[in-house]
Enzyme design. Sequence first.
Site, PDB file in Angstrom:
ATOM      1  N   SER A 162      48.482 -11.196  76.562  1.00 48.66           N
ATOM      2  CA  SER A 162      49.420 -11.506  77.637  1.00 48.66           C
ATOM      3  C   SER A 162      49.209 -12.934  78.152  1.00 48.66           C
ATOM      4  O   SER A 162      49.333 -13.881  77.383  1.00 48.66           O
ATOM      5  CB  SER A 162      49.273 -10.458  78.747  1.00 48.66           C
ATOM      6  OG  SER A 162      50.365 -10.485  79.633  1.00 48.66           O
ATOM      7  N   ASP A 187      50.688  -9.062  72.226  1.00 45.87           N
ATOM      8  CA  ASP A 187      51.830  -8.591  73.007  1.00 45.87           C
ATOM      9  C   ASP A 187      52.333  -9.571  74.057  1.00 45.87           C
ATOM     10  O   ASP A 187      52.520  -9.213  75.220  1.00 45.87           O
ATOM     11  CB  ASP A 187      51.507  -7.243  73.660  1.00 45.87           C
ATOM     12  CG  ASP A 187      52.781  -6.396  73.863  1.00 45.87           C
ATOM     13  OD1 ASP A 187      53.615  -6.368  72.947  1.00 45.87           O
ATOM     14  OD2 ASP A 187      52.939  -5.796  74.937  1.00 45.87           O
ATOM     15  N   HIS A 314      51.283  -2.003  76.798  1.00 46.54           N
ATOM     16  CA  HIS A 314      51.125  -3.460  76.765  1.00 46.54           C
ATOM     17  C   HIS A 314      49.696  -3.871  76.419  1.00 46.54           C
ATOM     18  O   HIS A 314      49.481  -4.839  75.687  1.00 46.54           O
ATOM     19  CB  HIS A 314      51.532  -4.013  78.135  1.00 46.54           C
ATOM     20  CG  HIS A 314      51.376  -5.490  78.260  1.00 46.54           C
ATOM     21  ND1 HIS A 314      51.873  -6.392  77.328  1.00 46.54           N
ATOM     22  CD2 HIS A 314      50.774  -6.255  79.222  1.00 46.54           C
ATOM     23  CE1 HIS A 314      51.586  -7.629  77.713  1.00 46.54           C
ATOM     24  NE2 HIS A 314      50.928  -7.567  78.856  1.00 46.54           N
TER      25      HIS A 314
END
Length: 355
Positions: A162, A187, A314
């Site tokens: 992230s 991700d 996530h």
Amino acid sequence: MESSNLTSLPEETLDVEDEQQQQQENLKNPPVPAFSSVPTRPPTKSSLKKYVPLEWTEFFDKEEDVCIPDSDDVFHVYMAGTEGPVVFCLHGGGYSGLSFALSSSKIKEKARVVAMDLRGHGKTSTENELDLSVETLCNDVFAVLKAMYGDSPPAIVLVGHSMGGSVAVHVAAKKALPSLAGLVVVDVVEGTAMASLAHMQKLLSSRMQHFSSMEKAIEWSVRGGSLRNIDSARVSVPTTLKYDDSKKCYVYRTCLEETEQYWRGWYEGLSDKFLSCPIPKLLLLAGTDRLDRSLTIGQMQGKFQMVVVRHTGHAIQEDVPDEFATLIINFISRNRIGPHGIVIPGLRRPVQPQQ
């Protein structure tokens, strides 16, 4: 119709002796009123242990505080493994280095792992905790690597999730780390990330803000869906919190709401920067819908390896740590990344002159 063929009806009242016996038993053991407190029951394993925090020592070998010269900044790192290239892990916003705890216990069998608490996160302490600009975060990574390895760092495989994935890409794109041998982004895709920024403040404010205990915070993170692996939550969530004496409860360690001015800088131009990095690259995604146009074209041209990890949220490294670790190890093996860089069969590495 004969009465003998009828089924006998149950007695509606007790006989005198039964009624007296029932009254005596009630005096000894009075019935619990319907609206009284719930009767005590033996504690179950679920209620006692399911969300109890786990120690990082079960997964990492040691922790260190890395002091940066000419500043008061001290960065906390977790380390595991003794051989192979260094898998240098950068967590997402609001997470900590322990986000990679479970996966590190498997990666360390083939490589070394260093997981860093970024500025404003975990056990790291810096002069300006709210400066989460991508430039500052990149400088922090360079400073930590310099403090740990000097001018001769081993082969580095940058792994970022992230926000940490954005930092990893920016570090790699600067081409200032000669020993950088691989890049793994977890991700995060420019198109999806930029579109989500408009909703980020609302998302952050909708979170549970106060927790009476660590166990409650761990339970909320799992039940709320942000993490899907209970054991990973048990080790990673505690370092994302701090105890607030004035409120007598646990609150978030990182004030992400106050860093909005830096969010766009994390993701703007990220896809082109990722594609421009002249090293082996792996993109791990939780779903194909996250792929934007630039990356779709790049992937079709074979500019990077992409893996869609199914049945995960996530935080791929936390939800499926074993699968994540296997993907990292296979990436290192596939690209022949050794402790000193890319290993070319038949080519000997020159002997370093002794100091």
